[in-house]
Design a protein around this motif. Structure first.
Motif, mmCIF file in Angstrom:
data_model
loop_
_atom_site.group_PDB
_atom_site.id
_atom_site.type_symbol
_atom_site.label_atom_id
_atom_site.label_comp_id
_atom_site.label_asym_id
_atom_site.label_seq_id
_atom_site.Cartn_x
_atom_site.Cartn_y
_atom_site.Cartn_z
ATOM 1 N N VAL A 23 1.037 -1.829 0.166
ATOM 2 C CA VAL A 23 0.320 -0.121 0.293
ATOM 3 C C VAL A 23 0.675 2.077 -0.099
ATOM 4 C CG1 VAL A 23 -0.469 0.187 2.764
ATOM 5 C CG2 VAL A 23 -2.051 0.963 1.059
ATOM 6 N N ARG A 24 0.334 2.154 -0.784
ATOM 7 C CA ARG A 24 1.422 3.722 -1.040
ATOM 8 C C ARG A 24 1.222 4.913 0.265
ATOM 9 N NH1 ARG A 24 -0.086 5.724 -6.710
ATOM 10 N NH2 ARG A 24 -2.003 5.392 -6.117
ATOM 11 N N LEU A 25 1.846 5.876 0.595
ATOM 12 C CA LEU A 25 1.515 6.735 1.555
ATOM 13 C C LEU A 25 -0.037 7.457 1.090
ATOM 14 C CD1 LEU A 25 4.397 7.872 2.763
ATOM 15 C CD2 LEU A 25 3.246 6.360 3.867
ATOM 16 N N ARG A 26 0.418 7.636 0.115
ATOM 17 C CA ARG A 26 -0.941 8.113 -0.086
ATOM 18 C C ARG A 26 -2.367 7.628 -0.243
ATOM 19 N NH1 ARG A 26 0.019 10.287 -6.028
ATOM 20 N NH2 ARG A 26 1.212 11.274 -5.093
ATOM 21 N N ASP A 27 -2.331 6.175 -0.051
ATOM 22 C CA ASP A 27 -3.600 5.490 -0.061
ATOM 23 C C ASP A 27 -3.772 5.084 1.605
ATOM 24 O OD1 ASP A 27 -3.776 5.187 -2.931
ATOM 25 O OD2 ASP A 27 -2.234 3.320 -2.994
ATOM 26 N N ILE A 28 -2.777 4.872 1.692
ATOM 27 C CA ILE A 28 -3.670 5.099 3.826
ATOM 28 C C ILE A 28 -4.075 6.712 4.164
ATOM 29 C CG2 ILE A 28 -2.070 5.176 5.336
ATOM 30 C CD1 ILE A 28 -0.180 3.275 4.466
ATOM 31 N N ALA A 29 -3.095 7.045 3.846
ATOM 32 C CA ALA A 29 -3.725 9.090 3.682
ATOM 33 C C ALA A 29 -5.139 9.419 2.667
ATOM 34 C CB ALA A 29 -2.986 9.542 3.091
ATOM 35 N N ALA A 30 -5.054 8.643 2.373
ATOM 36 C CA ALA A 30 -6.803 8.442 1.834
ATOM 37 C C ALA A 30 -7.651 8.103 2.162
ATOM 38 C CB ALA A 30 -6.827 8.383 -0.247
ATOM 39 N N SER A 31 -7.719 6.709 2.748
ATOM 40 C CA SER A 31 -8.260 5.494 3.262
ATOM 41 C C SER A 31 -8.427 6.085 4.539
ATOM 42 C CB SER A 31 -7.714 3.949 3.307
ATOM 43 O OG SER A 31 -7.280 3.723 2.393
ATOM 44 N N LEU A 32 -7.269 7.055 5.195
ATOM 45 C CA LEU A 32 -7.639 7.359 6.928
ATOM 46 C C LEU A 32 -8.295 8.575 7.015
ATOM 47 C CD1 LEU A 32 -4.925 5.490 8.391
ATOM 48 C CD2 LEU A 32 -6.854 4.312 8.078
ATOM 49 N N ASP A 33 -8.244 9.498 5.817
ATOM 50 C CA ASP A 33 -8.688 10.814 5.769
ATOM 51 C C ASP A 33 -7.636 11.827 6.898
ATOM 52 O OD1 ASP A 33 -10.160 13.272 5.451
ATOM 53 O OD2 ASP A 33 -11.369 13.017 6.749
ATOM 54 N N ILE A 34 -6.404 11.300 6.909
ATOM 55 C CA ILE A 34 -5.234 12.249 6.672
ATOM 56 C C ILE A 34 -4.380 12.504 6.116
ATOM 57 C CG2 ILE A 34 -5.532 10.848 9.547
ATOM 58 C CD1 ILE A 34 -3.454 8.889 8.255
ATOM 59 N N THR A 35 -2.911 13.293 6.230
ATOM 60 C CA THR A 35 -2.363 13.984 5.117
ATOM 61 C C THR A 35 -1.611 13.206 4.863
ATOM 62 O OG1 THR A 35 -0.608 14.370 6.947
ATOM 63 C CG2 THR A 35 -2.917 16.246 5.865
ATOM 64 N N GLU A 36 -0.953 13.130 3.958
ATOM 65 C CA GLU A 36 0.862 12.141 3.800
ATOM 66 C C GLU A 36 1.330 12.262 4.844
ATOM 67 O OE1 GLU A 36 1.433 11.251 -0.607
ATOM 68 O OE2 GLU A 36 0.320 12.319 -0.869
ATOM 69 N N ARG A 37 1.969 12.845 5.419
ATOM 70 C CA ARG A 37 2.707 13.877 6.357
ATOM 71 C C ARG A 37 2.479 12.616 7.506
ATOM 72 N NH1 ARG A 37 6.406 18.267 7.191
ATOM 73 N NH2 ARG A 37 5.621 18.687 5.063
ATOM 74 N N SER A 38 0.441 12.920 7.826
ATOM 75 C CA SER A 38 0.800 12.002 9.014
ATOM 76 C C SER A 38 0.796 10.643 9.008
ATOM 77 C CB SER A 38 -1.043 12.176 9.509
ATOM 78 O OG SER A 38 -0.754 13.648 9.868
ATOM 79 N N ALA A 39 0.815 10.191 7.416
ATOM 80 C CA ALA A 39 0.893 8.434 7.224
ATOM 81 C C ALA A 39 1.893 8.159 7.334
ATOM 82 C CB ALA A 39 -0.262 8.107 5.890
ATOM 83 N N PHE A 40 2.667 9.185 6.803
ATOM 84 C CA PHE A 40 4.485 8.838 7.160
ATOM 85 C C PHE A 40 4.955 8.885 7.930
ATOM 86 C CE2 PHE A 40 9.399 9.997 6.728
ATOM 87 C CZ PHE A 40 9.410 9.799 6.344
ATOM 88 N N ALA A 41 4.974 9.939 9.079
ATOM 89 C CA ALA A 41 4.956 9.730 10.673
ATOM 90 C C ALA A 41 4.259 8.836 11.271
ATOM 91 C CB ALA A 41 4.704 10.818 11.181
#
Length: 142
Positions: A23-41
């Motif tokens: 899974v890509r960070l972009r997809d994690i962020a979209a699925s959880l309604d968070i920013t990509e920066r938050s997903a990366f953190a």
């Protein structure tokens, strides 16, 4: 709709990785309604704690959950990350020999593979999350 959830963002990221290790960070962020920066953190937190191993696969990353590790909560030390993921994803990790209840590493980790070069099968007894080095492998002499 509720403005809160029972699972932390870290647990929700683990579930997404369990379903799709690529899974890509972009997809994690979209699925959880968070920013990509938050997903990366969150991924960084999980990697530093040893619960996830990040592996480069071409231009993308693949994530491997270390399902044999115990939960970080002091009241849940007898449960592993794999036990919780099995419960939440609907898989039956307890039916697999060596599923973690007897202290052995799971034969088939839920939604995750083993780190490169890690032996297959039984493995050492569970230890605290601080014992593995950040990439999930054991330090020499432990």
């Amino acid at each position: 709709m509720a403005s809160w959830t029972f699972l932390t963002p870290h647990a929700r990221v683990l579930l997404l990785v369990a379903h799709d290790p690529g899974v890509r960070l972009r997809d994690i962020a979209a699925s959880l309604d968070i920013t990509e920066r938050s997903a990366f953190a969150i991924i960084t937190d999980l990697v530093q704690a040893g619960y996830v191993v990040k592996e480069k696969d071409g231009r993308r990353n693949r994530y491997h959950i270390q399902a044999h590790l115990p939960l970080p909560e002091p009241t849940a030390r007898e449960r592993t990350v794999g036990d919780v993921l099995a419960l939440l994803t609907g898989t039956d990790a307890t039916a697999t020999p060596g599923s973690g209840r007897d202290g052995q590493r799971p034969a088939a980790e839920t939604g995750a593979g083993r780190a490169a070069g890690e032996p297959q099968g039984g493995g050492p007894r569970r230890e605290s999350p601080q014992s593995p080095v950040p990439d999930g492998r054991r330090q020499a002499g432990t």
